[in-house]
Design a protein around this motif. Structure first.
Motif, PDB file in Angstrom:
ATOM      1  N   SER A  75     -41.362  33.369 -52.092  1.00  0.00           N
ATOM      2  CA  SER A  75     -42.439  32.469 -52.483  1.00  0.00           C
ATOM      3  C   SER A  75     -42.246  31.082 -51.879  1.00  0.00           C
ATOM      4  O   SER A  75     -43.209  30.452 -51.429  1.00  0.00           O
ATOM      5  N   ALA A  76     -40.994  30.605 -51.842  1.00  0.00           N
ATOM      6  CA  ALA A  76     -40.744  29.270 -51.295  1.00  0.00           C
ATOM      7  C   ALA A  76     -41.059  29.212 -49.806  1.00  0.00           C
ATOM      8  O   ALA A  76     -41.621  28.229 -49.313  1.00  0.00           O
ATOM      9  N   VAL A  77     -40.707  30.265 -49.079  1.00  0.00           N
ATOM     10  CA  VAL A  77     -40.992  30.301 -47.644  1.00  0.00           C
ATOM     11  C   VAL A  77     -42.500  30.292 -47.401  1.00  0.00           C
ATOM     12  O   VAL A  77     -43.013  29.523 -46.581  1.00  0.00           O
ATOM     13  N   VAL A  78     -43.235  31.139 -48.126  1.00  0.00           N
ATOM     14  CA  VAL A  78     -44.679  31.222 -47.915  1.00  0.00           C
ATOM     15  C   VAL A  78     -45.372  29.936 -48.372  1.00  0.00           C
ATOM     16  O   VAL A  78     -46.308  29.466 -47.714  1.00  0.00           O
ATOM     17  N   ARG A  79     -44.937  29.351 -49.469  1.00  0.00           N
ATOM     18  CA  ARG A  79     -45.511  28.066 -49.899  1.00  0.00           C
ATOM     19  C   ARG A  79     -45.406  27.026 -48.790  1.00  0.00           C
ATOM     20  O   ARG A  79     -46.341  26.260 -48.545  1.00  0.00           O
ATOM     21  N   THR A  80     -44.251  27.003 -48.140  1.00  0.00           N
ATOM     22  CA  THR A  80     -44.049  26.018 -47.078  1.00  0.00           C
ATOM     23  C   THR A  80     -44.907  26.337 -45.868  1.00  0.00           C
ATOM     24  O   THR A  80     -45.503  25.437 -45.263  1.00  0.00           O
ATOM     25  N   VAL A  81     -44.983  27.601 -45.501  1.00  0.00           N
ATOM     26  CA  VAL A  81     -45.837  28.002 -44.378  1.00  0.00           C
ATOM     27  C   VAL A  81     -47.285  27.602 -44.643  1.00  0.00           C
ATOM     28  O   VAL A  81     -47.993  27.113 -43.752  1.00  0.00           O
ATOM     29  N   MET A  82     -47.733  27.779 -45.886  1.00  0.00           N
ATOM     30  CA  MET A  82     -49.110  27.448 -46.258  1.00  0.00           C
ATOM     31  C   MET A  82     -49.328  25.952 -46.500  1.00  0.00           C
ATOM     32  O   MET A  82     -50.464  25.520 -46.655  1.00  0.00           O
ATOM     33  N   ARG A  83     -48.234  25.184 -46.547  1.00  0.00           N
ATOM     34  CA  ARG A  83     -48.292  23.762 -46.938  1.00  0.00           C
ATOM     35  C   ARG A  83     -48.977  23.636 -48.299  1.00  0.00           C
ATOM     36  O   ARG A  83     -49.894  22.852 -48.503  1.00  0.00           O
ATOM     37  N   TRP A  84     -48.492  24.466 -49.227  1.00  0.00           N
ATOM     38  CA  TRP A  84     -49.075  24.544 -50.563  1.00  0.00           C
ATOM     39  C   TRP A  84     -49.093  23.171 -51.225  1.00  0.00           C
ATOM     40  O   TRP A  84     -48.120  22.432 -51.185  1.00  0.00           O
ATOM     41  N   GLY A  85     -50.209  22.832 -51.813  1.00  0.00           N
ATOM     42  CA  GLY A  85     -50.358  21.537 -52.448  1.00  0.00           C
ATOM     43  C   GLY A  85     -50.869  20.460 -51.521  1.00  0.00           C
ATOM     44  O   GLY A  85     -51.247  19.385 -51.976  1.00  0.00           O
ATOM     45  N   GLN A  86     -50.900  20.731 -50.217  1.00  0.00           N
ATOM     46  CA  GLN A  86     -51.400  19.765 -49.243  1.00  0.00           C
ATOM     47  C   GLN A  86     -52.585  20.298 -48.444  1.00  0.00           C
ATOM     48  O   GLN A  86     -53.446  19.533 -48.033  1.00  0.00           O
ATOM     49  N   SER A  87     -52.605  21.610 -48.232  1.00  0.00           N
ATOM     50  CA  SER A  87     -53.605  22.190 -47.332  1.00  0.00           C
ATOM     51  C   SER A  87     -54.925  22.510 -48.020  1.00  0.00           C
ATOM     52  O   SER A  87     -55.906  22.839 -47.348  1.00  0.00           O
ATOM     53  N   GLY A  88     -54.965  22.473 -49.336  1.00  0.00           N
ATOM     54  CA  GLY A  88     -56.185  22.815 -50.063  1.00  0.00           C
ATOM     55  C   GLY A  88     -56.272  24.268 -50.468  1.00  0.00           C
ATOM     56  O   GLY A  88     -57.185  24.654 -51.212  1.00  0.00           O
ATOM     57  N   ILE A  89     -55.352  25.120 -50.014  1.00  0.00           N
ATOM     58  CA  ILE A  89     -55.344  26.528 -50.424  1.00  0.00           C
ATOM     59  C   ILE A  89     -54.984  26.600 -51.904  1.00  0.00           C
ATOM     60  O   ILE A  89     -54.091  25.887 -52.377  1.00  0.00           O
ATOM     61  N   GLY A  90     -55.687  27.454 -52.635  1.00  0.00           N
ATOM     62  CA  GLY A  90     -55.410  27.606 -54.057  1.00  0.00           C
ATOM     63  C   GLY A  90     -55.586  29.048 -54.498  1.00  0.00           C
ATOM     64  O   GLY A  90     -55.613  29.971 -53.677  1.00  0.00           O
ATOM     65  N   CYS A  91     -55.704  29.262 -55.796  1.00  0.00           N
ATOM     66  CA  CYS A  91     -55.930  30.589 -56.386  1.00  0.00           C
ATOM     67  C   CYS A  91     -57.136  30.518 -57.311  1.00  0.00           C
ATOM     68  O   CYS A  91     -57.353  29.500 -57.977  1.00  0.00           O
ATOM     69  N   ASP A  92     -57.888  31.599 -57.357  1.00  0.00           N
ATOM     70  CA  ASP A  92     -58.942  31.688 -58.359  1.00  0.00           C
ATOM     71  C   ASP A  92     -59.088  33.136 -58.808  1.00  0.00           C
ATOM     72  O   ASP A  92     -58.544  34.056 -58.194  1.00  0.00           O
TER      73      ASP A  92
END
Length: 239
Positions: A75-92
Protein backbone atom coordinates in the motif's frame (compact mmCIF):
# COMPACT_ATOMS: atom_id res chain seq x y z
CA UNK A 1 -15.14 32.91 -13.38
CA UNK A 2 -11.67 31.43 -13.59
CA UNK A 3 -11.43 28.03 -15.28
CA UNK A 4 -10.93 25.14 -12.89
CA UNK A 5 -7.26 24.33 -12.58
CA UNK A 6 -6.43 20.91 -13.97
CA UNK A 7 -4.75 18.70 -11.35
CA UNK A 8 -1.15 17.75 -11.96
CA UNK A 9 -0.52 14.23 -13.18
CA UNK A 10 1.11 12.08 -10.49
CA UNK A 11 4.26 11.82 -12.61
CA UNK A 12 4.59 15.63 -12.52
CA UNK A 13 4.43 15.79 -8.72
CA UNK A 14 8.08 15.63 -7.76
CA UNK A 15 9.41 13.23 -5.16
CA UNK A 16 12.74 13.78 -3.38
CA UNK A 17 15.55 11.58 -4.68
CA UNK A 18 16.80 8.83 -2.37
CA UNK A 19 15.15 10.25 0.73
CA UNK A 20 13.40 7.87 3.12
CA UNK A 21 9.86 9.20 3.32
CA UNK A 22 7.49 9.02 6.26
CA UNK A 23 5.77 5.80 5.20
CA UNK A 24 9.05 3.95 4.67
CA UNK A 25 9.37 4.39 0.91
CA UNK A 26 12.13 5.79 -1.24
CA UNK A 27 12.03 7.23 -4.76
CA UNK A 28 15.10 6.82 -6.96
CA UNK A 29 15.95 7.48 -10.59
CA UNK A 30 18.29 4.71 -11.73
CA UNK A 31 19.29 5.45 -15.29
CA UNK A 32 21.86 2.71 -15.90
CA UNK A 33 22.17 -0.95 -15.03
CA UNK A 34 25.19 -0.19 -12.84
CA UNK A 35 23.14 2.37 -10.89
CA UNK A 36 20.28 -0.08 -10.44
CA UNK A 37 22.54 -2.91 -9.31
CA UNK A 38 24.53 -0.73 -6.93
CA UNK A 39 21.40 0.81 -5.39
CA UNK A 40 19.85 -2.60 -4.89
CA UNK A 41 22.97 -4.07 -3.33
CA UNK A 42 22.98 -1.19 -0.85
CA UNK A 43 19.26 -1.27 -0.04
CA UNK A 44 17.95 -4.81 -0.63
CA UNK A 45 17.98 -5.48 3.11
CA UNK A 46 15.88 -2.37 3.67
CA UNK A 47 13.15 -2.78 1.05
CA UNK A 48 11.00 -5.74 0.06
CA UNK A 49 8.93 -4.31 -2.80
CA UNK A 50 9.16 -1.82 -5.63
CA UNK A 51 7.40 -0.33 -8.62
CA UNK A 52 9.46 0.39 -11.74
CA UNK A 53 8.58 2.92 -14.41
CA UNK A 54 8.64 1.45 -17.92
CA UNK A 55 9.09 3.47 -21.09
CA UNK A 56 6.32 1.83 -23.06
CA UNK A 57 3.63 4.53 -23.28
CA UNK A 58 3.46 7.79 -25.19
CA UNK A 59 2.57 9.78 -22.09
CA UNK A 60 3.57 8.66 -18.63
CA UNK A 61 1.03 9.07 -15.85
CA UNK A 62 2.65 7.70 -12.70
CA UNK A 63 6.35 6.97 -13.23
CA UNK A 64 8.79 7.73 -16.02
CA UNK A 65 11.21 5.21 -17.39
CA UNK A 66 14.04 4.46 -14.93
CA UNK A 67 12.07 5.85 -11.98
CA UNK A 68 11.54 3.47 -9.06
CA UNK A 69 9.62 3.53 -5.78
CA UNK A 70 10.91 1.11 -3.13
CA UNK A 71 9.17 0.21 0.11
CA UNK A 72 8.21 -2.41 2.67
CA UNK A 73 4.44 -2.54 2.09
CA UNK A 74 2.31 -2.80 -1.03
CA UNK A 75 0.00 0.00 0.00
CA UNK A 76 2.82 2.42 0.82
CA UNK A 77 4.51 1.84 -2.54
CA UNK A 78 1.29 2.34 -4.51
CA UNK A 79 0.30 5.41 -2.47
CA UNK A 80 3.61 6.98 -3.41
CA UNK A 81 3.31 6.02 -7.07
CA UNK A 82 -0.16 7.60 -7.12
CA UNK A 83 1.02 10.66 -5.12
CA UNK A 84 -1.91 9.94 -2.82
CA UNK A 85 -3.22 13.06 -1.15
CA UNK A 86 -1.68 15.33 -3.78
CA UNK A 87 -2.87 14.05 -7.15
CA UNK A 88 -6.62 14.22 -6.47
CA UNK A 89 -7.15 10.45 -6.77
CA UNK A 90 -9.61 9.19 -4.18
CA UNK A 91 -12.15 6.45 -3.41
CA UNK A 92 -15.90 6.40 -3.70
CA UNK A 93 -18.73 3.89 -3.40
CA UNK A 94 -20.53 3.14 -6.67
CA UNK A 95 -24.19 2.46 -5.83
CA UNK A 96 -24.95 -0.03 -8.58
CA UNK A 97 -28.52 -0.68 -7.39
CA UNK A 98 -29.30 3.02 -7.60
CA UNK A 99 -27.54 3.91 -10.83
CA UNK A 100 -28.24 0.74 -12.85
CA UNK A 101 -31.10 -1.11 -11.12
CA UNK A 102 -31.89 -3.33 -14.11
CA UNK A 103 -28.37 -4.79 -14.28
CA UNK A 104 -28.30 -5.07 -10.50
CA UNK A 105 -31.43 -7.21 -10.63
CA UNK A 106 -30.07 -9.23 -13.56
CA UNK A 107 -27.01 -10.25 -11.55
CA UNK A 108 -29.11 -12.25 -9.08
CA UNK A 109 -31.33 -13.68 -11.81
CA UNK A 110 -28.31 -14.78 -13.85
CA UNK A 111 -26.65 -16.34 -10.81
CA UNK A 112 -29.71 -18.53 -10.22
CA UNK A 113 -30.16 -19.27 -13.92
CA UNK A 114 -26.55 -20.43 -14.24
CA UNK A 115 -27.01 -22.82 -11.31
CA UNK A 116 -30.20 -24.19 -12.87
CA UNK A 117 -28.63 -24.79 -16.27
CA UNK A 118 -25.62 -26.57 -14.76
CA UNK A 119 -27.88 -28.81 -12.69
CA UNK A 120 -29.90 -29.72 -15.79
CA UNK A 121 -26.70 -30.70 -17.58
CA UNK A 122 -25.45 -32.74 -14.65
CA UNK A 123 -22.44 -30.48 -14.16
CA UNK A 124 -23.21 -29.08 -10.73
CA UNK A 125 -21.19 -30.54 -7.86
CA UNK A 126 -21.64 -30.50 -4.10
CA UNK A 127 -18.73 -28.05 -4.00
CA UNK A 128 -20.53 -25.80 -6.51
CA UNK A 129 -23.68 -25.89 -4.38
CA UNK A 130 -21.78 -25.04 -1.21
CA UNK A 131 -20.09 -22.10 -2.93
CA UNK A 132 -23.43 -20.96 -4.37
CA UNK A 133 -25.14 -21.02 -0.98
CA UNK A 134 -22.25 -19.18 0.62
CA UNK A 135 -22.39 -16.51 -2.08
CA UNK A 136 -26.16 -16.18 -1.72
CA UNK A 137 -25.71 -15.57 2.00
CA UNK A 138 -22.91 -13.09 1.42
CA UNK A 139 -24.31 -11.19 -1.57
CA UNK A 140 -28.02 -10.45 -1.37
CA UNK A 141 -29.95 -7.70 -3.16
CA UNK A 142 -29.80 -5.75 0.11
CA UNK A 143 -26.12 -6.31 0.98
CA UNK A 144 -24.63 -6.28 -2.52
CA UNK A 145 -25.68 -2.90 -3.85
CA UNK A 146 -22.35 -1.76 -5.28
CA UNK A 147 -18.63 -1.56 -4.61
CA UNK A 148 -15.77 0.71 -3.64
CA UNK A 149 -13.42 1.90 -6.35
CA UNK A 150 -10.87 4.58 -7.11
CA UNK A 151 -12.28 7.86 -8.39
CA UNK A 152 -10.82 10.89 -10.17
CA UNK A 153 -8.16 8.79 -11.85
CA UNK A 154 -5.90 10.77 -14.20
CA UNK A 155 -5.43 10.58 -17.96
CA UNK A 156 -8.81 9.02 -18.71
CA UNK A 157 -8.38 5.87 -16.64
CA UNK A 158 -11.85 4.48 -15.94
CA UNK A 159 -12.54 3.36 -12.35
CA UNK A 160 -14.28 0.14 -13.39
CA UNK A 161 -11.51 -0.77 -15.84
CA UNK A 162 -8.70 -0.16 -13.37
CA UNK A 163 -8.06 -3.81 -12.52
CA UNK A 164 -7.10 -6.43 -15.07
CA UNK A 165 -10.26 -8.51 -15.77
CA UNK A 166 -8.19 -11.72 -15.82
CA UNK A 167 -7.28 -11.39 -12.14
CA UNK A 168 -9.76 -11.90 -9.31
CA UNK A 169 -9.89 -9.33 -6.54
CA UNK A 170 -11.98 -9.22 -3.41
CA UNK A 171 -14.89 -6.88 -4.02
CA UNK A 172 -15.30 -4.27 -1.33
CA UNK A 173 -19.06 -3.90 -1.20
CA UNK A 174 -19.76 -2.76 2.36
CA UNK A 175 -20.69 0.93 2.03
CA UNK A 176 -19.94 1.43 5.72
CA UNK A 177 -16.26 0.49 5.42
CA UNK A 178 -13.92 3.14 6.78
CA UNK A 179 -12.38 5.16 3.95
CA UNK A 180 -8.84 4.53 5.22
CA UNK A 181 -9.43 0.77 5.16
CA UNK A 182 -10.90 0.97 1.66
CA UNK A 183 -7.90 2.91 0.37
CA UNK A 184 -5.46 0.48 2.00
CA UNK A 185 -7.13 -2.54 0.40
CA UNK A 186 -7.43 -0.91 -3.03
CA UNK A 187 -3.75 0.04 -2.92
CA UNK A 188 -2.77 -3.52 -1.99
CA UNK A 189 -4.98 -4.94 -4.75
CA UNK A 190 -3.42 -2.54 -7.24
CA UNK A 191 0.08 -3.73 -6.37
CA UNK A 192 -1.02 -7.38 -6.72
CA UNK A 193 -2.64 -6.58 -10.06
CA UNK A 194 0.51 -4.93 -11.39
CA UNK A 195 2.64 -7.81 -10.09
CA UNK A 196 0.48 -10.62 -11.49
CA UNK A 197 -0.28 -8.89 -14.75
CA UNK A 198 3.40 -8.32 -15.48
CA UNK A 199 4.09 -5.02 -17.15
CA UNK A 200 1.00 -2.86 -16.71
CA UNK A 201 1.52 -0.27 -19.41
CA UNK A 202 4.10 1.92 -17.68
CA UNK A 203 4.60 0.13 -14.36
CA UNK A 204 6.05 -3.18 -13.29
CA UNK A 205 5.69 -4.25 -9.66
CA UNK A 206 8.48 -6.24 -8.02
CA UNK A 207 9.37 -8.20 -4.94
CA UNK A 208 12.98 -8.90 -3.95
CA UNK A 209 13.23 -12.00 -6.12
CA UNK A 210 11.96 -10.28 -9.25
CA UNK A 211 14.33 -7.33 -8.80
CA UNK A 212 17.22 -9.80 -8.58
CA UNK A 213 15.88 -11.59 -11.65
CA UNK A 214 15.53 -8.30 -13.55
CA UNK A 215 19.16 -7.42 -12.90
CA UNK A 216 20.32 -10.91 -13.91
CA UNK A 217 18.26 -10.75 -17.09
CA UNK A 218 19.72 -7.43 -18.18
CA UNK A 219 23.26 -8.55 -17.33
CA UNK A 220 22.76 -11.59 -19.55
CA UNK A 221 21.45 -9.37 -22.35
CA UNK A 222 24.48 -7.11 -21.92
CA UNK A 223 26.87 -10.08 -22.03
CA UNK A 224 25.17 -11.31 -25.22
CA UNK A 225 25.72 -7.96 -26.91
CA UNK A 226 22.00 -7.11 -26.91
CA UNK A 227 20.29 -3.89 -25.88
CA UNK A 228 19.85 -3.71 -22.11
CA UNK A 229 18.53 -1.54 -19.29
CA UNK A 230 19.88 2.00 -19.55
CA UNK A 231 22.47 1.32 -22.26
CA UNK A 232 21.57 4.53 -24.07
CA UNK A 233 22.22 6.49 -20.89
CA UNK A 234 25.67 4.93 -20.56
CA UNK A 235 26.48 6.08 -24.10
CA UNK A 236 25.21 9.57 -23.33
CA UNK A 237 27.32 9.85 -20.18
CA UNK A 238 30.47 8.76 -22.03
CA UNK A 239 29.97 11.31 -24.83
Amino acid sequence: MKPKKKPLLPVDIKLPERVLLEDGVMFATLRTLDELEQFWEEHKGQFELACEGKGVTSGQTFLREYEWVFGTSKSAVVRTVMRWGQSGIGCDFYDWAKHDPRMHECFFHDRDAYRGSRIERGKWSDKDEAEYLADCARRTPETYRGWWRFCDLPNGYAPDDWFNPGIDHEELFDPKMALAEVAEKLHEQTFDDWKQHGVWEEIEAHDRASIDETIRYWRNEQAAGESYYGDENEAASVS
